[in-house]
Scaffold this motif. Structure first.
Motif, PDB file in Angstrom:
ATOM      1  N   SER A  86      34.127  41.527  44.697  1.00 31.68           N
ATOM      2  CA  SER A  86      34.261  40.067  44.517  1.00 31.68           C
ATOM      3  C   SER A  86      35.570  39.586  45.133  1.00 31.68           C
ATOM      4  CB  SER A  86      34.247  39.707  43.032  1.00 31.68           C
ATOM      5  OG  SER A  86      33.053  40.129  42.455  1.00 31.68           O
TER       6      SER A  86
ATOM      7  N   ASP B 293      27.221  37.211  45.370  1.00 26.62           N
ATOM      8  CA  ASP B 293      27.838  38.237  44.532  1.00 26.62           C
ATOM      9  C   ASP B 293      26.853  38.616  43.436  1.00 26.62           C
ATOM     10  OD1 ASP B 293      29.641  39.940  43.469  1.00 26.62           O
ATOM     11  OD2 ASP B 293      31.244  38.474  43.159  1.00 26.62           O
TER      12      ASP B 293
ATOM     13  N   GLN C 244      29.285  35.655  40.308  1.00 29.09           N
ATOM     14  CA  GLN C 244      28.532  36.467  39.357  1.00 29.09           C
ATOM     15  C   GLN C 244      28.059  35.663  38.149  1.00 29.09           C
ATOM     16  OE1 GLN C 244      31.534  39.664  39.897  1.00 29.09           O
ATOM     17  NE2 GLN C 244      29.893  41.002  39.217  1.00 29.09           N
TER      18      GLN C 244
HETATM   19 MG   LIG Z   1      32.434  41.419  41.163  1.00 30.50          MG
END
Ligand SMILES: [Mg+2]
Ligand SMILES: Nc1ncnc2c1ncn2[C@@H]1O[C@H](COP(=O)(O)OP(=O)(O)OP(=O)(O)O)[C@@H](O)[C@H]1O
Length: 567
Positions: free
Chosen positions: A385, A506, A426
C-alpha cells in the motif's frame, strides 16, 4: 516521523488568534468602543445620582437639579443602546468566527490529508472541531473585548478622578485596578496553568476513547469485554471530573480573593475620601462622588480576573487549533508544474521509511504502462500500500524517482496527477448520502449510462437494482447491513466511473466471493486497453490476470515468474 511539538507561549497564541480575526477586527473595535462607552454610561447613572445627593447635602455643584436628572436618565438610555450594539456586535463576531475557524480547520485537514491524518486520532480532531472551536469563540466574544473595555474604562476613570476629584483617590483606584486586573490574574494564571491544560488533555483523550469504544462496540461484545470497557470509561470519566473539579476549585478561590480585594479598595477609598474631607482637601460632594465612582468601577476589571481559568483552556485550545492550521503537510501540492496524460509509470530506486532506521521500501524499481495489468504481491506489512501511496504522492519519496511519461512526479500538478491516477484503497468509506451521490463523487457530471456501466464492471449493478430505492438508497440507512464485499464493489464502481487512466487497486476483491471476483477480473481484463491497472492482492486467483507480477519482500522488489506466482 512524528516530532514532539513545542507549545506556543500565551502571547504567541493570543497574537495568532487575533491575526485569524482578519477583517472582523473592525467589528471587534466597534464592539470595544460600544462596550467601554456603555460601561461609562452605566457609571454615569450612579455618578450623576451621587451628584444629586451631594448637591442635596450642600456640596458646591454647579449643575441644576434639572440637568442632573436629565443627564442621569440620558446615561441610562445610552447604556441600554450601547449595550445592545455591543452584544449584537459580539455575537455577530462570535458566529462569523465559528464559521471562519471551522473553515480554516477543514482547509488544514484537506491540506494535511491523507498522509498526516493517518497518524491523528479521529476523536481529537472531533474534539478540535467542536470543543476547541467553542472555547475559542468564548475567547473572542468574552476575552478580547473585556480586556480592551477594562483598559479603556480604567484609564478614563483614573483620569477623571485625578483631574476632577482628587489625585489621591485616582491613585487608590489605579492601585486597585492594577492589583485586581493584572497582579491577581497573573498569580492565579500561574497557579491554574497546568490544571487548564490537564483538563483539556483529559477531555480530548476521553472523547477519543469514548468514540473508539462506540465504534468498536461489536468487537467489545464479541470478546465479552463489555464490563472491562465500561470500567475503563467510568475511570476516565471520573478522572476527567476530578480534573474539572480541581480547576473549578481554583477558579472559585481566585474569585473569592478578587471580591475581597474589591472590598478592600472600596474601604480604602472611603477612608481616604473621609480623611480628605476632614483635612479640607476636598468637599463632601466630591468625596461622595469619588467613592461612588470607585465603588462602581470594578465590573470590567473583575471580568479580567475571571479570565485566567478560561484563559489557560483557551491557550490550550488555541495552541492546538493554530498548530493544526500551521502544520506542514507531508507533501505540498504542486500547482505550477506540468499537466500529464498517462502513458506509463517508472519507479526507480525508490526508498521510503515512516520511521528513521526502518526502511519499508528499499531501492524499489517497477514499470507499468497503458494496456497492462501489473500485479504486486507480498506479505502483510511488506509495503504494498505504501508503494501505491507514493505513486499518488500521498507521501514524499525519500530517494529515487517516480516518473510518469519521463516527468518526475514532484513536478506534475497535483490535480492533474489525481485526474490521471486513482486508487481504491483497502477500506472504502461511504458517505451518509445516496448510493448515487457516493458514486458521482468521482465524476459529478456522470450520465446514468456511465454510472450503470461502472456498476456492471464492478459487479454491483444487480445488487443496487435489488434495493427498493436503487441508486437513491442512502448508504447510511444500510449501515452495517452493507456487506464488506458490497462496500468494496461500490468503491470499485466509483473508481471505474472516475475513468482514470491508471487505476491502483489495493486488494480490490479481498472481500468478494469467487463468482463476483471472476466477473470483476473479467471486466478489468476486457477494459485494459484504455487504462493501466496496478493490482495489489494476496490471492493467486486475482494475480492470474496480471501481465507481470512484482513481489515485495524485506523492502526489496523483484519480478516473479508469471507461471509460478507465489506469495
Ligand atoms: Mg496494504
Ligand atoms: N502512516 C504510517 N506511519 C507509520 N508506519 C506506517 C504507516 N503506514 C504504514 N506503516 C507501516 O509500514 C509498513 C508497510 O505498510 P503497508 O500498509 O504498506 O503494508 P502492506 O504491504 O500494504 O500490508 P497489507 O497487505 O497488510 O495491506 C507496515 O509495517 C506498517 O505498519
Amino acid at each position: 516521523m512524528s516530532k514532539q511539538r513545542i507549545r506556543r507561549s500565551g502571547i504567541a497564541v493570543m497574537s495568532g488568534l487575533i491575526v485569524l480575526l482578519g477583517s472582523l477586527s473592525y467589528a471587534m473595535l466597534f464592539a470595544v468602543i460600544n462596550g467601554s462607552l456603555g460601561f461609562l454610561s452605566a457609571m454615569g447613572v450612579t455618578a450623576f445620582g451621587a451628584l444629586g445627593i451631594a448637591k442635596a447635602l450642600g456640596g458646591s455643584i454647579a449643575l441644576s437639579y434639572g440637568w442632573i436628572i436629565g443627564l442621569t436618565v440620558g446615561c441610562g438610555i445610552m447604556r441600554g443602546l450601547l449595550r445592545f450594539f455591543e452584544q449584537y456586535l459580539n455575537h455577530f463576531i462570535a458566529f462569523r468566527l465559528l464559521a471562519v475557524l471551522r473553515n480554516k480547520i477543514f482547509e488544514a485537514l484537506r491540506r494535511l490529508c491523507p498522509a498526516k491524518l493517518e497518524s491523528k486520532k479521529k476523536g481529537s480532531i472531533i474534539a478540535m472541531i467542536t470543543a476547541d472551536v467553542e472555547t475559542l469563540e468564548v475567547f473572542y466574544a468574552h476575552t478580547v473585548s473585556p480586556v480592551c473595555i477594562a483598559l479603556t474604562v480604567c484609564i478614563t476613570i483614573v483620569t477623571v478622578l485625578a483631574f476632577c476629584i482628587s489625585p489621591y483617590l485616582a491613585l487608590i483606584a489605579l492601585a486597585g485596578y492594577v492589583a485586581i486586573g493584572i497582579v491577581l490574574p497573573l498569580i492565579s494564571s500561574r497557579f491554574m496553568k497546568n490544571d487548564g491544560v490537564d483538563y483539556r488533555r483529559r477531555f480530548s483523550s476521553f472523547n477519543a476513547f469514548y468514540m473508539d469504544s462506540v465504534k468498536g462496540i461489536k468487537d467489545i461484545v464479541l470478546h465479552n469485554a463489555g464490563e472491562k470497557r465500561l470500567d475503563e470509561v467510568a475511570d476516565k470519566s471520573r478522572s476527567l471530573s476530578a480534573s474539572a473539579l480541581r480547576l473549578k476549585k481554583k477558579i472559585t478561590f481566585a474569585q473569592v480573593i478578587t471580591e475581597a480585594f474589591v472590598s478592600l479598595v472600596t474601604l480604602s477609598a472611603v477612608a481616604a475620601a473621609a480623611a480628605l474631607v476632614i483635612n479640607g482637601k476636598t468637599d463632601i460632594g466630591k468625596g461622595i462622588i469619588g467613592v461612588v465612582i470607585i465603588a462602581g468601577s470594578f465590573g470590567p476589571v473583575i471580568a479580567l480576573s475571571a479570565l485566567p481559568g478560561n484563559l489557560s483552556q483557551t491557550f490550550a485550545s488555541g495552541d492546538r487549533v493554530l498548530a493544526l492550521i500551521d502544520e506542514e503537510p507531508a507533501v505540498h501540492a504542486v500547482e505550477n508544474g506540468k499537466d500529464m496524460d498517462f502513458g506509463s509509470v517508472d519507479v526507480s530506486g525508490v526508498s521510503f521509511s515512516y520511521q528513521e532506521n526502518y526502511k519499508v521500501l528499499d531501492e524499489v524499481c517497477m514499470h507499468a504502462q497503458k494496456g497492462e495489468i501489473v500485479g504486486i504481491v507480498g506479505e502483510s506489512g511488506s509495503g504494498k500500500s505504501t508503494l501505491l501511496k507514493l505513486m499518488l504522492r500521498f507521501w514524499q519519496k525519500q530517494c529515487g524517482t517516480i516518473e510518469y511519461d519521463n516527468e518526475d512526479i514532484d513536478l506534475i500538478n497535483t490535480s492533474s496527477l489525481l485526474d490521471n491516477v486513482t486508487m481504491v484503497s483497502q477500506s472504502t468509506y461511504l458517505f451518509d448520502e445516496t448510493i448515487r451521490e457516493n458514486l458521482t463523487i468521482a465524476k459529478q457530471d456522470a450520465t446514468q449510462e456511465q454510472i450503470d456501466d461502472a456498476c456492471r464492471r464492478a459487479s454491483v449493478y444487480s445488487f443496487i437494482q435489488s434495493l427498493p430505492e436503487g441508486y437513491e438508497t442512502k448508504a447510511g440507512t444500510l449501515g452495517d447491513n452493507l456487506s464488506a464485499g458490497e462496500r468494496q464493489r461500490i468503491g470499485l464502481a466509483r473508481a471505474f466511473l472516475r475513468g482514470s487512466k491508471l487505476i491502483l487497486l489495493d486488494e480490490p476483491t479481498s472481500n468478494v466471493d469467487s463468482i463476483n471476483e471472476g466477473m470483476i477480473l473479467k471486466s478489468l481484463k476486457d477494459n485494459r486497453k484504455d487504462a493501466c491497472i496496478i493490482l495489489v492482492s494476496h490471492r493467486e486467483s486475482t494475480m492470474a490476470i496480471a501481465d507481470r507480477v512484482y513481489k515485495i519482500q524485506n523492502g526489496k522488489i523483484s519480478e516473479v515468474n508469471i507461471n509460478a506466482k507465489t506469495r
